[in-house]
Design an enzyme around this catalytic site. Structure first.
Site, PDB file in Angstrom:
ATOM      1  CD  GLU A 158      -3.100  -1.061   2.114  1.00 42.01           C
ATOM      2  OE1 GLU A 158      -3.023  -0.215   3.023  1.00 42.01           O
ATOM      3  OE2 GLU A 158      -4.037  -1.876   2.035  1.00 42.01           O
ATOM      4  CD  GLU A 215      -3.968  -5.936   3.779  1.00 41.89           C
ATOM      5  OE1 GLU A 215      -2.762  -5.932   3.472  1.00 41.89           O
ATOM      6  OE2 GLU A 215      -4.493  -5.073   4.521  1.00 41.89           O
TER       7      GLU A 215
END
Length: 510
Positions: free
Chosen positions: A250, A354
């Protein structure tokens, strides 16, 4: 005498795990569904399906009312189909499925370790064994994450561009490596692992912190690539080998004001340069030259634009094998973004890496028994695989009743929740929604065409299994009522189904 006793005990344990399925010990906490309780006396299991002869098919159902992998047998007929119809076309094939799984976080290991050894065994079997849901993919953090008890990297302290002080952390040896090894041991199919880094050491970052608005210092570009190889070396020393790595977890998190999740920020141009000049050549000339490298590891929201920009750098593009995607913006970004990305880069696989349910409208983070949260998982999985995704990997496999531990108080939900004080753990509906894929759609199944003409909120995907020439169909009924379905395969006939209200169903036929 002792040797004879050992063999008798080994035989007893083996038989005990090969007996008929253990049923769910159901418990309702009043949150719109039920959990299955596992304790020292009981834990539900699910055997591998046995092949049935034509015209029969197997049907497995889990639903809000409490069924969990309920098995039945039906028969295809030659009668005409009418009403709601789903047509399976095995000849029209799409992407090969890589797999399903979850992450070996510190929090996962801490919670497993809080149970006695017998319950640890039951929990790990539930995920990885032949009588469990048979996860075949595991994500491993490179260093600490928000689901650690503190922030850390493998080379904290003063600047160390040569990584002379690099060392795999105690947390890896306590909470990751033992359970990865056990997962590998329990898995009959190969448990493939990939690794993602959350943060670099503070001295590599422009803001000198694990979290916050910080990029990688340019003088540390090569050191950061070397850091990845040293991680792979450290795990190889423990006889743990990796299928893949991502370029980092991220990178867009730095754009969120006040976010405390540790991360390394990247813009597309600099990430492309780092892949071209550092990560790519370092990995491809290392002992891990054939490892899969995945870019992005971030939200669908940024697709395909961010990956377009990174892979404009053709040298960087040549080093990249796949595109990793998270689910946290999926509720407002359409799955067609995945197909757009596939169309731009058809040679790169797409995999979801995820997902988790968080606090919603003041409820949570852990909502024991929530069917709706499981439904969110399977809906997303079905949307991902019908838009070129090759797999779907959950976040923490195991958390405690508070949704942690997490040192930044970023509590969330998980498919298995541990109650260490009570000496039990709870399998959430999310666990079973995952299992309707991981148990029945093995690597290397191939997605096949489905043509749907259904009134009602029913989502479907179908797969061909080359290993035994079987077909698997997964159907999610989000309606609060029974939905009749005619499942049509011209090579078999018509299967008349009744999808129970709020249910997920897997059909298998050969």
């Amino acid at each position: 005498m002792m040797l004879k006793l050992y063999f008798l005990l080994t035989f007893f344990v083996a038989v005990s795990y090969c007996q008929d399925d253990q049923e769910c010990l159901s418990r309702d906490y009043g949150y719109g569904g039920t959990v299955c309780v596992c304790n020292s006396d009981h834990c539900d299991t699910i055997a591998r399906p046995d092949k049935v002869d034509q015209p029969q098919y197997l049907i497995y159902t889990s639903n809000k009312a409490g069924l969990r992998f309920h098995k039945d047998v039906g028969e295809f007929t030659t009668s005409d189909s009418s009403g709601n119809q789903i047509v399976i076309n095995p000849d029209q094939q799409y992407q090969e499925i890589f797999g399903w799984g979850g992450a070996f976080t510190d929090a996962t290991g801490i919670n497993i370790a809080s149970l006695d050894e017998a319950l640890q065994e039951k929990l790990l079997r539930s995920y990885f064994a032949e009588d469990g849901i048979e996860y075949n993919v595991g994500r491993v953090p490179i260093g600490g994450t928000d689901f650690s008890t503190h922030g850390y990297s493998y080379d904290d302290g003063e600047e160390d561009l040569e990584l002379a002080n690099f060392a795999i952390a105690d947390e890896d040896f306590q909470y990751k490596i033992p359970y990865i090894k056990k997962g590998i041991e329990l898995s009959e199919s190969k448990l493939e692992l990939f690794a993602s880094a959350w943060t670099a050491p503070k001295w590599m970052k422009t803001n000198g912190e694990y979290a916050g608005f910080g990029y990688l210092k340019e003088e540390a570009y090569q050191t950061w690539a070397d850091y990845f190889v040293k991680f792979l070396d450290g795990y190889q020393d423990e006889d743990i080998h990796f299928w893949g790595i991502t370029t980092g977890n991220e990178p867009h998190t730095i754009l969120v004001p006040g976010n405390k999740i540790n991360t390394v920020g990247w813009n597309a141009t600099e990430l492309g340069k780092w892949i071209q000049n550092n990560l790519g050549p370092t990995i491809r000339t290392s002992d891990y030259w054939d490892i899969q490298i995945m870019v992005h590891d971030d939200q669908r929201l940024f697709l395909p634009a961010f990956v377009d920009s990174v892979l404009e750098n053709q040298t960087a593009a040549d080093y990249i094998d796949g595109i990793a995607v998270h689910w946290y913006t999926d509720f407002f970004t359409p799955p067609s973004y995945l197909t757009d990305t596939h169309d731009h880069f058809p040679s790169k696989f797409i995999i979801s890496t995820e997902a988790c349910n968080e606090v919603e409208a003041g409820i949570g983070p852990v909502v024991l028994g929530s069917w709706d949260r499981g439904e969110l998982y399977s809906k997303d999985i079905l949307e991902v695989v019908t838009n070129w995704g090759v797999g779907w990997v959950d976040w923490n496999m195991v958390l405690d009743e508070a949704g942690g531990p997490t040192y930044i108080n970023n509590t969330v939900d998980a498919p298995i929740i541990v109650n260490a004080t009570g000496g039990e753990f709870y399998k959430q509906p999310m666990f079973y929604h995952m299992g309707h894929f991981s148990k029945f759609v093995p690597r290397p199944a191939v997605r096949v065409e489905t043509v749907t003409n259904v009134t009602g909120d029913v989502v479907v995907a179908a797969f061909h299994k080359p290993s035994d020439d079987g077909i698997v169909v997964v159907l999610l009924n989000k309606e609060e009522s029974v939905v009749p379905i005619s499942l049509v395969d011209e090579t078999r006939g018509t299967a008349q189904l009744e999808l129970s209200e709020k249910s997920i169903t897997t059909i298998l036929y050969w």
